[in-house]
Design an enzyme around this catalytic site. Structure first.
Site, PDB file in Angstrom:
ATOM      1  N   ASP A  84       0.909  -1.372  -0.035  1.00 44.05           N
ATOM      2  CA  ASP A  84       0.108   0.050  -0.022  1.00 44.05           C
ATOM      3  C   ASP A  84       0.927   1.249  -0.009  1.00 44.05           C
ATOM      4  O   ASP A  84       1.966   1.104   0.539  1.00 44.05           O
ATOM      5  CB  ASP A  84      -0.965   0.125   1.228  1.00 44.05           C
ATOM      6  N   ASN A  85       0.286   2.332  -0.571  1.00 46.84           N
ATOM      7  CA  ASN A  85       1.118   3.433  -0.618  1.00 46.84           C
ATOM      8  C   ASN A  85       0.382   4.456   0.521  1.00 46.84           C
ATOM      9  O   ASN A  85       0.988   5.633   0.268  1.00 46.84           O
ATOM     10  CB  ASN A  85       1.171   4.192  -1.951  1.00 46.84           C
TER      11      ASN A  85
ATOM     12  N   THR B 136      -5.045   6.518   0.514  1.00 44.63           N
ATOM     13  CA  THR B 136      -6.408   6.507   1.299  1.00 44.63           C
ATOM     14  C   THR B 136      -6.462   5.436   2.311  1.00 44.63           C
ATOM     15  O   THR B 136      -7.331   5.263   3.263  1.00 44.63           O
ATOM     16  CB  THR B 136      -7.643   6.219   0.593  1.00 44.63           C
ATOM     17  N   GLY B 137      -5.267   4.621   2.531  1.00 46.04           N
ATOM     18  CA  GLY B 137      -5.442   3.566   3.585  1.00 46.04           C
ATOM     19  C   GLY B 137      -4.798   4.219   4.694  1.00 46.04           C
ATOM     20  O   GLY B 137      -4.393   5.019   4.804  1.00 46.04           O
TER      21      GLY B 137
ATOM     22  N   VAL C  29       1.922   1.005  -6.736  1.00 52.11           N
ATOM     23  CA  VAL C  29       1.550  -0.138  -7.722  1.00 52.11           C
ATOM     24  C   VAL C  29       1.961   0.422  -9.268  1.00 52.11           C
ATOM     25  O   VAL C  29       1.953  -0.233 -10.319  1.00 52.11           O
ATOM     26  CB  VAL C  29       0.490  -0.779  -7.799  1.00 52.11           C
TER      27      VAL C  29
ATOM     28  N   THR D 234      -3.085   4.714 -11.275  1.00 52.24           N
ATOM     29  CA  THR D 234      -3.097   3.739 -10.388  1.00 52.24           C
ATOM     30  C   THR D 234      -3.880   2.511 -11.049  1.00 52.24           C
ATOM     31  O   THR D 234      -3.586   1.143 -10.880  1.00 52.24           O
ATOM     32  CB  THR D 234      -3.651   4.051  -9.090  1.00 52.24           C
TER      33      THR D 234
ATOM     34  N   TYR E 240     -11.655   7.478 -12.852  1.00 53.15           N
ATOM     35  CA  TYR E 240     -11.815   5.945 -12.075  1.00 53.15           C
ATOM     36  C   TYR E 240     -12.662   5.035 -12.873  1.00 53.15           C
ATOM     37  O   TYR E 240     -12.249   4.146 -13.127  1.00 53.15           O
ATOM     38  CB  TYR E 240     -12.914   6.479 -10.745  1.00 53.15           C
TER      39      TYR E 240
ATOM     40  N   ARG F 243     -17.381   8.698   1.328  1.00 54.32           N
ATOM     41  CA  ARG F 243     -18.585   7.736   0.803  1.00 54.32           C
ATOM     42  C   ARG F 243     -19.977   8.305   1.544  1.00 54.32           C
ATOM     43  O   ARG F 243     -19.679   8.781   2.734  1.00 54.32           O
ATOM     44  CB  ARG F 243     -18.282   6.554   0.450  1.00 54.32           C
TER      45      ARG F 243
END
Ligand code: NAD
Ligand code: UDP
Ligand code: UDP
Length: 310
Positions: free
Chosen positions: A32-33, A36-37, A58, A91, A144, A185
């Site tokens: 993961d970068n 948003t994680g 990625v 991405t 997206y 969201r």
């Protein structure tokens, strides 16, 4: 024992998938970068011998040895994927190319977390996998939607050209614990707004619909999909066919949080799909899967989570 790579593993869905696969005894590599994680989502796994965390983007090549890849890396909330749209497309597209190149080199099975957004603002209802969709190629959601559509193209071309074992799931709106409070969201927004006793932000008149799936069932579907035989490639829709307007969702959140927050109406973002509901016939047939948790029960669990963290 499987050596499993999960890209986007510190995000909402990825962290639940890490939990599940670690618990099943797999050797899990989470990449993961942290766009948003959140490290908090996987902190409890860090000391386990069968879990490893790697900070990596990625869009750059990755050389590791694994036999299964779950490709989840990509911001999923409109607010976040629109804040750096060029990076979002990179991405999805460069990320897919790199992960497919990796899968090809090590002969790994690879699953793509695709999305109901490939259907755009759909003219057919409910949406089944044969529908090609109605997507604006130049709008604010396109980075997206088109990125995910191109990723599907790449998956099927690697399958046709290199006989890769691919698995494509089209995931419909999913919610639950580990969503970021500022994720943006609708489910997390409404719950956080209700708990903080602030206004509930309805975009447009709130008559647009979505179908919400609780995270546990979605993770079941991902793991089942990875276990299918080589000829099952998807795309397969996964989600909960229960359909709600945003006004109905707001009322339910207010009832379950016992909040007196007032509704406030804001402009509808452009290209916001008017209706969405999955046809899950294929998932029932090929995965023997259907969702088990209804919206009210899933929201109760999610509210418990947000009460704890805010
Ligand atoms: P999320 O934003 O919580 O997680 C995405 C993760 O990917 C984050 O941890 C983020 O830091 C990471 N990431 C982003 N760009 C990256 C990069 N270039 N390199 C490495 N890591 C990167 O979102 P989520 O809801 O967990 O979604 C996970 C996947 O499922 C996404 O691909 C999303 O498109 C797909 N999906 C989710 C839903 C849903 O309702 N949750 C619906 C359809 C599809
Ligand atoms: N790649 C990677 N890890 C690997 C193998 C490949 O990240 O273990 C990347 C590589 O950088 C390449 C991409 O995946 O850009 C596509 O690889 P492929 O072998 O399909 O194509 P090519 O190398 O011929 O461009
Ligand atoms: N939405 C809303 N208020 C919010 C956030 C979202 O009314 O605070 C609406 C949004 O316009 C959309 C629906 O809720 O119609 C679902 O939005 P979300 O961003 O969760 O997912 P997506 O549009 O990608 O399905």
């Amino acid at each position: 024992m499987n050596k499993v790579l999960i890209t986007g593993g510190a995000g909402f869905l990825g962290s639940h998938l890490c939990d599940r696969l670690v618990k099943q005894g797999n050797d899990v590599l989470c990449v993961d970068n942290f766009y948003t994680g959140n490290k908090q989502n996987i902190r409890h796994l860090l000391n386990l011998p069968n879990f490893e965390l790697m900070r990596h983007d990625v869009t750059f090549p990755l050389y590791v040895e694994v036999n299964q890849i779950y490709n989840l890396a990509c911001p999923a909330s409109p607010v976040h994927y629109q804040s750096d749209p060029v990076q979002t497309t990179k991405t999805s597209v460069h990320g897919a190319i790199n992960m497919l190149g990796l899968a090809k080199r090590v002969n790994a099975k690879i699953l793509q977390a695709s999305t109901s957004e490939v259907y755009g603002d759909p003219e057919i209802h409910p949406q089944n996998e044969a529908y090609w969709g109605r997507v604006n190629p130049i709008g604010i959601r396109s980075c997206y939607d088109e990125g995910k559509r191109c990723a599907e193209t790449l998956f099927f071309d690697y399958w046709r050209q290199h006989a890769l074992a691919i698995k494509v799931l089209r995931i419909f709106n999913t919610y639950g614990p580990n969503m970021h409070p500022n994720d943006g969201r609708v489910v997390s927004n409404f719950i956080v707004q209700a708990l903080r006793k602030g206004p509930i932000t309805i975009f447009g008149d709130g008559s647009q619909t979505r179908s919400f799936c609780y995270v546990d069932g979605l993770i079941d579907a991902m793991v089942l999909m990875m276990q299918t035989s080589q000829e099952i490639t998807g795309p397969i829709n996964v989600g909960n066919p229960g359909e709600f307007t945003m006004l109905e969702l707001a009322e339910l959140v207010l009832k379950l949080t016992q909040s007196k927050s007032k509704l406030t109406f804001q402009a509808l973002p452009s290209d916001d799909p008017k209706q969405r509901k999955p046809d899950i016939t294929l998932a029932q047939r090929d995965l023997n899967w259907s969702p088990k948790v209804n919206l009210e029960d899933g929201l109760k669990e999610t509210i418990k989570y947000f009460k704890n963290i805010i």
